[in-house]
Scaffold this motif. Structure first.
Motif, PDB file in Angstrom:
ATOM      1  N   SER A 120      50.296 150.180  36.428  1.00 33.32           N
ATOM      2  CA  SER A 120      51.175 149.218  36.986  1.00 33.32           C
ATOM      3  C   SER A 120      51.537 149.509  38.432  1.00 33.32           C
ATOM      4  O   SER A 120      51.356 150.475  38.837  1.00 33.32           O
ATOM      5  CB  SER A 120      52.170 149.413  36.286  1.00 33.32           C
ATOM      6  OG  SER A 120      53.326 148.448  37.395  1.00 33.32           O
ATOM      7  N   THR A 121      51.545 148.807  39.584  1.00 32.50           N
ATOM      8  CA  THR A 121      52.186 149.639  41.069  1.00 32.50           C
ATOM      9  C   THR A 121      53.611 149.675  41.014  1.00 32.50           C
ATOM     10  O   THR A 121      53.393 149.580  42.639  1.00 32.50           O
ATOM     11  CB  THR A 121      51.176 148.205  42.043  1.00 32.50           C
ATOM     12  OG1 THR A 121      52.314 147.065  41.447  1.00 32.50           O
ATOM     13  CG2 THR A 121      50.262 148.015  41.633  1.00 32.50           C
ATOM     14  N   SER A 122      54.598 149.132  40.251  1.00 30.98           N
ATOM     15  CA  SER A 122      56.186 149.305  40.428  1.00 30.98           C
ATOM     16  C   SER A 122      56.012 150.791  39.268  1.00 30.98           C
ATOM     17  O   SER A 122      57.532 151.023  40.011  1.00 30.98           O
ATOM     18  CB  SER A 122      56.625 148.074  39.808  1.00 30.98           C
ATOM     19  OG  SER A 122      56.422 147.658  38.604  1.00 30.98           O
ATOM     20  N   GLY A 123      55.938 150.972  38.627  1.00 28.38           N
ATOM     21  CA  GLY A 123      55.858 152.820  38.446  1.00 28.38           C
ATOM     22  C   GLY A 123      55.227 153.517  37.766  1.00 28.38           C
ATOM     23  O   GLY A 123      54.154 152.694  36.857  1.00 28.38           O
ATOM     24  N   SER A 124      55.681 154.900  36.804  1.00 24.20           N
ATOM     25  CA  SER A 124      54.578 155.239  36.107  1.00 24.20           C
ATOM     26  C   SER A 124      55.499 155.855  35.323  1.00 24.20           C
ATOM     27  O   SER A 124      54.810 158.266  35.459  1.00 24.20           O
ATOM     28  CB  SER A 124      53.932 156.225  38.123  1.00 24.20           C
ATOM     29  OG  SER A 124      53.203 156.099  38.696  1.00 24.20           O
ATOM     30  N   TYR A 125      56.775 155.753  34.355  1.00 24.14           N
ATOM     31  CA  TYR A 125      56.264 156.319  33.265  1.00 24.14           C
ATOM     32  C   TYR A 125      55.544 156.214  32.203  1.00 24.14           C
ATOM     33  O   TYR A 125      56.097 157.877  31.911  1.00 24.14           O
ATOM     34  CB  TYR A 125      57.780 155.600  32.899  1.00 24.14           C
ATOM     35  CG  TYR A 125      58.822 155.917  32.319  1.00 24.14           C
ATOM     36  CD1 TYR A 125      60.082 156.571  33.305  1.00 24.14           C
ATOM     37  CD2 TYR A 125      58.870 155.615  30.793  1.00 24.14           C
ATOM     38  CE1 TYR A 125      61.303 157.294  32.113  1.00 24.14           C
ATOM     39  CE2 TYR A 125      59.355 156.212  30.302  1.00 24.14           C
ATOM     40  CZ  TYR A 125      61.063 157.504  29.956  1.00 24.14           C
ATOM     41  OH  TYR A 125      61.801 157.255  29.737  1.00 24.14           O
ATOM     42  N   ARG A 126      54.674 155.710  31.840  1.00 24.47           N
ATOM     43  CA  ARG A 126      53.886 156.182  31.006  1.00 24.47           C
ATOM     44  C   ARG A 126      52.128 156.261  31.924  1.00 24.47           C
ATOM     45  O   ARG A 126      52.203 155.480  32.501  1.00 24.47           O
ATOM     46  CB  ARG A 126      54.228 155.042  29.964  1.00 24.47           C
ATOM     47  CG  ARG A 126      55.261 155.419  29.270  1.00 24.47           C
ATOM     48  CD  ARG A 126      55.206 154.346  28.234  1.00 24.47           C
ATOM     49  NE  ARG A 126      56.596 154.492  27.246  1.00 24.47           N
ATOM     50  CZ  ARG A 126      57.433 154.405  27.759  1.00 24.47           C
ATOM     51  NH1 ARG A 126      57.701 153.429  28.886  1.00 24.47           N
ATOM     52  NH2 ARG A 126      58.834 154.294  26.787  1.00 24.47           N
ATOM     53  N   LEU A 127      51.282 156.727  31.481  1.00 28.28           N
ATOM     54  CA  LEU A 127      50.135 157.023  31.667  1.00 28.28           C
ATOM     55  C   LEU A 127      48.779 156.744  30.650  1.00 28.28           C
ATOM     56  O   LEU A 127      48.689 156.945  30.007  1.00 28.28           O
ATOM     57  CB  LEU A 127      49.409 157.786  32.285  1.00 28.28           C
ATOM     58  CG  LEU A 127      50.851 158.837  33.293  1.00 28.28           C
ATOM     59  CD1 LEU A 127      50.534 160.357  34.597  1.00 28.28           C
ATOM     60  CD2 LEU A 127      50.614 157.430  35.028  1.00 28.28           C
ATOM     61  N   ASP A 128      48.064 155.316  31.420  1.00 34.93           N
ATOM     62  CA  ASP A 128      46.182 155.406  30.028  1.00 34.93           C
ATOM     63  C   ASP A 128      46.292 156.507  30.110  1.00 34.93           C
ATOM     64  O   ASP A 128      46.137 157.055  31.282  1.00 34.93           O
ATOM     65  CB  ASP A 128      46.754 154.490  30.590  1.00 34.93           C
ATOM     66  CG  ASP A 128      47.338 152.811  30.621  1.00 34.93           C
ATOM     67  OD1 ASP A 128      47.757 152.928  29.927  1.00 34.93           O
ATOM     68  OD2 ASP A 128      46.717 152.037  31.828  1.00 34.93           O
TER      69      ASP A 128
END
Length: 354
Positions: A164-172
């Motif tokens: 996502s370009t809007s958030g980084s709350y979770r990561l793959d």
């Protein structure tokens, strides 16, 4: 026809027994509420007018999931979790590009701790959770989640393998270790960017530490994330909470700095404080205030202050009624020139967990 129905029932019963013996749990939360916003859209963005909506996730994010464990002997376990966000008002997935957008991991657990591999929350998100004044309510409107834990960083760039370009709350593609030692909980995370010929692009590294004892919780973390051009986003957070009889007090401070282009930086800070009072075992009142400041290269400093209050009544262990009030005061045009400088909202709904 009766034989077919009987066979189906037998198959379902057999599946349920197998799931129970292997430690698999189906769980979820459905939250729906009516909302009126002045100076806000139905999705809680600044606006020049008013909105009326039936919203999902005003109190608690609607979701469903599967989690389970298998005893491997000698105190060791295999663990897994799949979790998907829902738009309960429309019956659609919260994330069109990822079905299990909230969690998709497998891991091992023993006396040494837990190692999980897959899509999972960052150390920032884990650190904010026990010390957020709202108790992580209203995720799409809560600055602790959106700004401090980077769920809605607003930078328009994918930092870390977030998808996502809007958030980084979770990561793959992430590995996370969690160890508990007495009153301390330590976390370390490594996110693999998996960008061809660019070893560190979209990668991430994080550390977290928390301590809990005698009603006190102190929790903090640091996370470094990179984009495809090796530019960095650094986030840090530190907060505390204290349970004093029927009152819970909580406060948190967070800061992030991102390089959004060559020589251009965005710094965001969040200060928050609040309390929850259990008036009776069935009735809770919560109020929290958030102050968000933003500094950008070549732009005027801006931000906003947000006050949010919840009243909750427990109909049962799994079902609550709630009412919510909020007021947002934007500073220095943060909301956009055409929108109101002062926004208010009121909501009422029900949340059920299973």
């Amino acid at each position: 026809m009766r034989k077919g129905i009987g066979a189906l029932c037998a198959a379902l019963a057999s599946s349920c027994v197998a799931a129970q013996t292997s430690g698999v749990t189906l769980y979820g939360t459905i939250d729906l509420g009516l909302r009126h916003g002045s100076g806000l859209t139905a999705s809680h963005a600044a606006a020049p007018g008013s909105s009326h909506s039936l919203g999902s996730g005003i109190h608690t994010t609607s979701r469903w999931g599967l989690r389970g464990s298998e005893d491997l002997g000698d105190g060791a376990k295999a663990l897994f979790q799949f979790e998907s966000g829902l738009n309960a008002d429309t019956g659609t997935s919260a994330n069109a590009s990822k079905y299990f957008d909230r969690a998709s991991w497998v891991g091992l657990q023993g006396g040494w701790g837990t190692l999980a591999l897959g899509r999972q929350t960052t150390t920032l998100a884990d650190a904010v959770s026990p010390v957020d004044p709202l108790g992580m309510r209203f995720a799409s409107f809560n600055p602790s989640i959106g700004v401090a834990a980077l769920s809605q960083h607003g930078l328009g760039i994918e930092f870390g393998s977030a998808g996502s370009t809007s958030g980084s709350y979770r990561l793959d593609n992430a590995l996370k270790y969690t160890g508990r030692f007495g009153g301390f909980t330590a976390r370390a995370m490594w996110g693999l960017g998996e960008v061809a010929s660019q070893q560190s692009a979209l990668s991430s590294r994080g550390l977290g530490l928390a301590w809990a004892a005698d009603g006190f919780v102190v929790s903090g973390a640091y996370q470094n994330l990179k984009d495809t051009n090796q530019r960095t986003l650094d986030g840090s957070t530190l907060g505390a909470a204290y349970q004093w009889g029927t009152v819970r007090l909580a406060a948190n401070a967070a800061r992030s700095e991102a390089e959004t282009a060559a020589g251009k930086h965005t710094v965001q800070r969040v200060l928050s404080a609040g309390a929850t009072w259990s008036v009776t075992p069935l009735f809770d009142l919560t109020a929290a205030y958030y102050k968000v400041d933003r500094t950008r290269t070549g732009a005027t400093d801006d931000g906003y202050g947000r006050l949010v209050a919840f009243a909750e009544y427990k109909l049962s262990r799994r079902t609550k009624l709630y009412a919510e009030l909020d007021n947002t005061r934007w500073r220095n045009g943060f909301q956009g020139a055409a929108n109101k400088a002062n926004a208010t909202g009121v909501s009422a709904g029900v949340v059920h967990s299973f």
